[in-house]
Design a protein around this motif. Structure first.
Motif, short mmCIF file in Angstrom:
data_model
loop_
_atom_site.label_atom_id
_atom_site.label_comp_id
_atom_site.label_asym_id
_atom_site.label_seq_id
_atom_site.Cartn_x
_atom_site.Cartn_y
_atom_site.Cartn_z
N LEU A 253 -34.07 -9.61 -17.97
CA LEU A 253 -35.39 -9.00 -17.89
C LEU A 253 -35.48 -7.78 -18.81
N ALA A 254 -36.62 -7.62 -19.48
CA ALA A 254 -36.93 -6.36 -20.14
C ALA A 254 -37.21 -5.31 -19.06
N VAL A 255 -36.94 -4.04 -19.37
CA VAL A 255 -37.00 -3.00 -18.33
C VAL A 255 -37.84 -1.82 -18.79
N SER A 256 -38.73 -1.38 -17.90
CA SER A 256 -39.50 -0.15 -18.09
C SER A 256 -39.20 0.80 -16.94
N LEU A 257 -39.28 2.10 -17.22
CA LEU A 257 -39.15 3.12 -16.18
C LEU A 257 -40.43 3.95 -16.16
N ASP A 258 -40.94 4.20 -14.94
CA ASP A 258 -42.10 5.07 -14.77
C ASP A 258 -41.62 6.46 -14.35
N LEU A 259 -42.16 7.49 -15.00
CA LEU A 259 -41.83 8.87 -14.69
C LEU A 259 -43.11 9.64 -14.38
N ILE A 260 -42.97 10.68 -13.56
CA ILE A 260 -44.07 11.59 -13.25
C ILE A 260 -43.63 13.00 -13.60
N TYR A 261 -44.50 13.76 -14.27
CA TYR A 261 -44.15 15.14 -14.58
C TYR A 261 -45.21 16.10 -14.03
N GLY A 262 -44.76 17.32 -13.75
CA GLY A 262 -45.66 18.33 -13.21
C GLY A 262 -45.68 18.38 -11.70
N THR A 263 -44.69 17.79 -11.04
CA THR A 263 -44.59 17.88 -9.58
C THR A 263 -44.42 19.34 -9.18
N PRO A 264 -45.09 19.80 -8.12
CA PRO A 264 -44.90 21.19 -7.67
C PRO A 264 -43.43 21.53 -7.51
N GLY A 265 -43.00 22.61 -8.13
CA GLY A 265 -41.61 23.04 -8.05
C GLY A 265 -40.72 22.48 -9.14
N GLU A 266 -41.21 21.52 -9.93
CA GLU A 266 -40.40 20.93 -11.00
C GLU A 266 -40.38 21.87 -12.20
N SER A 267 -39.18 22.19 -12.67
CA SER A 267 -39.04 23.05 -13.84
C SER A 267 -38.96 22.20 -15.11
N LEU A 268 -39.08 22.88 -16.26
CA LEU A 268 -38.92 22.16 -17.52
C LEU A 268 -37.52 21.59 -17.64
N LEU B 79 -47.86 24.00 -1.19
CA LEU B 79 -47.36 23.63 -2.51
C LEU B 79 -48.30 24.20 -3.55
N PRO B 80 -47.77 24.63 -4.70
CA PRO B 80 -48.65 25.11 -5.77
C PRO B 80 -49.32 23.95 -6.49
N GLU B 81 -50.50 24.21 -7.04
CA GLU B 81 -51.14 23.20 -7.87
C GLU B 81 -50.38 23.04 -9.18
N PRO B 82 -50.32 21.83 -9.73
CA PRO B 82 -49.71 21.65 -11.05
C PRO B 82 -50.40 22.53 -12.09
N ASP B 83 -49.62 23.09 -13.00
CA ASP B 83 -50.14 23.96 -14.06
C ASP B 83 -50.39 23.11 -15.30
N PRO B 84 -51.63 22.99 -15.77
CA PRO B 84 -51.92 22.15 -16.93
C PRO B 84 -51.14 22.56 -18.18
N ASP B 85 -50.94 23.85 -18.37
CA ASP B 85 -50.18 24.29 -19.55
C ASP B 85 -48.72 23.85 -19.46
N GLU B 86 -48.14 23.94 -18.27
CA GLU B 86 -46.76 23.48 -18.09
C GLU B 86 -46.68 21.97 -18.29
N GLN B 87 -47.68 21.24 -17.80
CA GLN B 87 -47.68 19.79 -17.99
C GLN B 87 -47.80 19.43 -19.47
N ALA B 88 -48.58 20.20 -20.24
CA ALA B 88 -48.68 19.95 -21.67
C ALA B 88 -47.32 20.15 -22.36
N THR B 89 -46.61 21.20 -21.96
CA THR B 89 -45.28 21.44 -22.53
C THR B 89 -44.33 20.30 -22.16
N MET B 90 -44.45 19.80 -20.93
CA MET B 90 -43.61 18.68 -20.50
C MET B 90 -43.93 17.42 -21.29
N TYR B 91 -45.21 17.20 -21.58
CA TYR B 91 -45.59 16.02 -22.38
C TYR B 91 -44.97 16.12 -23.77
N GLU B 92 -45.05 17.29 -24.38
CA GLU B 92 -44.49 17.47 -25.71
C GLU B 92 -42.99 17.23 -25.72
#
Length: 417
Positions: A186-201, A241-254
């Motif tokens: 089988l070909a394989v994909s992994l799903d990831l989530i970023y910006g979870t409250p408390g998640e650091s870079l 829990l804190p709300e996700p920070d859009p700026d932090e999520q942008a850095t995580m995307y990059e």
């Protein structure tokens, strides 16, 4: 859990509008929604149910038979509506956790799709799976039954992040399930989530490096959105829990784009990266506006129009598995409502969807004011200047830059008046 959109009624027999009859330029895909989960994750607002939520009358054991009833209905409706039969190019089992069902049930549903329309010789057949819901034997059975691809909900490699998301699997299991799937063919994909409250870079880097280390073919990475009505939504509202920070999520995307690109996985859609030839063709069909039929409670479907004034028809099924099963048992469509799309609707959706792709959007698909906006967006660093000029040999296109991917919604607004 979100409400279904409003729409117009669907005939009891599910008949499609007469203006869908005629030749189809694109592919045909089938989505199968399996609404069962062992637990409900705190961030999830999908149409899913645990055994305790469902109660009696919606047995997982009977689900394959119920889904096959809708496959039979779909075959009848499309034939009666003048939509030519075509082999299915892609099938995607999502949820929920499809692998909560035995592999034999998933293979049986796939067999029904094959019997109804046939499968293309190179058909892509995917199932989503939780890392703790598969074994080497179940993956081998899926491959033997015609599946070609599996997408694991990894989400994170950091235990504290998984705990915040209410995910139950052990992150140390990820390399094992990827290896089992590969050994099964089988070909394989992994799903990831970023910006979870408390998640650091640093946490996010750990997850990306763990995913890359498996040698995976495809990665999807989604920014966490805290949805109203979820457990996490309540926790954020109460200040737990804190709300996700859009700026932090942008850095995580990059960071994701940097590490995944360096590992040989190029972006082909805003939230998706793959090795060459391993793009998810099923999702590409959504973004390109091809036809698909969604099987299951809450599933959406779309068939393009074959008339200049009508872009297509979209409909969605009732949400609860008991109601869904009861309607099919009574010989009635499980569709709750539908939307009839005008030509203008279709052009707007084409921009909204195709701009997300690495291939970009031809400038001639834009209105005059949209084409005028391209120059400003290039100047702002949101669209690629060479692509807009056609200097890369692929025709003049609106193609997002890395910064543009972060602000894709703003680009769409600029391009669509």
């Amino acid at each position: 859990m979100p409400q279904l959109p409003e729409g117009v009624p669907v005939p009891d027999d599910g008949a499609l509008p007469e203006w869908v009859a005629g030749p189809r330029p694109g592919a045909f895909g089938v989505y199968v929604h399996v609404p069962f989960c062992s637990v409900r994750c705190g961030y999830c607002d999908f149409n899913t149910y645990t055994a305790s939520e469902l109660g009696g009358g919606a047995s997982q054991h009977a689900y394959a038979t119920t889904a096959l009833s809708e496959v039979a209905l779909a075959e009848r409706v499309m034939a009666a509506s003048g939509v030519p039969a075509r082999p299915v190019s892609t099938v995607f089992f999502g949820g929920g956790t499809p692998t909560m069902l035995p592999a034999s049930d998933l293979v049986r549903i796939l067999g029904g799709v094959r019997d109804a329309w046939g499968l293309a010789d190179d058909a892509e057949v995917t199932t989503e799976a939780n890392p703790d819901s598969v074994t080497p034997e179940s993956l081998a059975a899926l491959r033997a039954g015609g599946f070609t691809r599996v997408s694991f909900g990894m989400q994170s490699a950091v235990p504290s992040v998984l705990a915040t998301l209410d995910r139950t699997h052990d992150p140390r299991r990820i390399p094992d399930v990827v290896r089992w799937a590969r050994e099964a063919g089988l070909a394989v994909s992994l799903d990831l989530i970023y910006g979870t409250p408390g998640e650091s870079l640093a946490d996010w880097r750990t997850s990306l490096e763990a995913a890359v280390a498996t040698g995976v073919d495809h990665v999807s990475a989604y920014a966490l959105v805290v949805e109203p009505g979820t457990k996490m939504g309540a926790q954020v509202r109460r200040g737990q829990l804190p709300e996700p920070d859009p700026d932090e999520q942008a850095t995580m995307y990059e960071l994701a784009d940097e590490l995944l690109t360096a590992a040989g996985l190029g972006w082909y859609e805003v939230s998706n990266w793959s090795r060459p030839g391993f793009e998810c063709r099923h999702n590409l069909a959504y973004w390109r506006g091809d036809d698909w039929w969604g099987i299951g409670p809450g599933a959406h479907s779309y068939v393009a129009g074959a008339h200049p004034e009508h872009a297509g028809v979209r409909w969605w099924n009732v949400k609860h598995p008991r109601r869904y099963a009861a309607l099919l048992e009574g010989g009635t469509t499980p569709a709750a409502a539908r939307e009839l799309l005008t030509h203008e609707d279709g052009e707007l959706e084409r921009v909204m969807l195709q701009i997300r792709l690495r291939e970009g959007l031809p400038l001639d698909a834009l209105t005059a004011s949209g084409r005028t906006a391209v120059g400003t967006l290039v100047g702002q660093g949101l669209l690629d200047g060479r692509a807009a000029l056609g200097a890369d040999g692929a025709g003049r296109r609106a193609l997002l830059t890395l910064r543009g991917r972060l602000l894709a919604d703003a680009v769409v607004r600029a391009l669509t008046d």
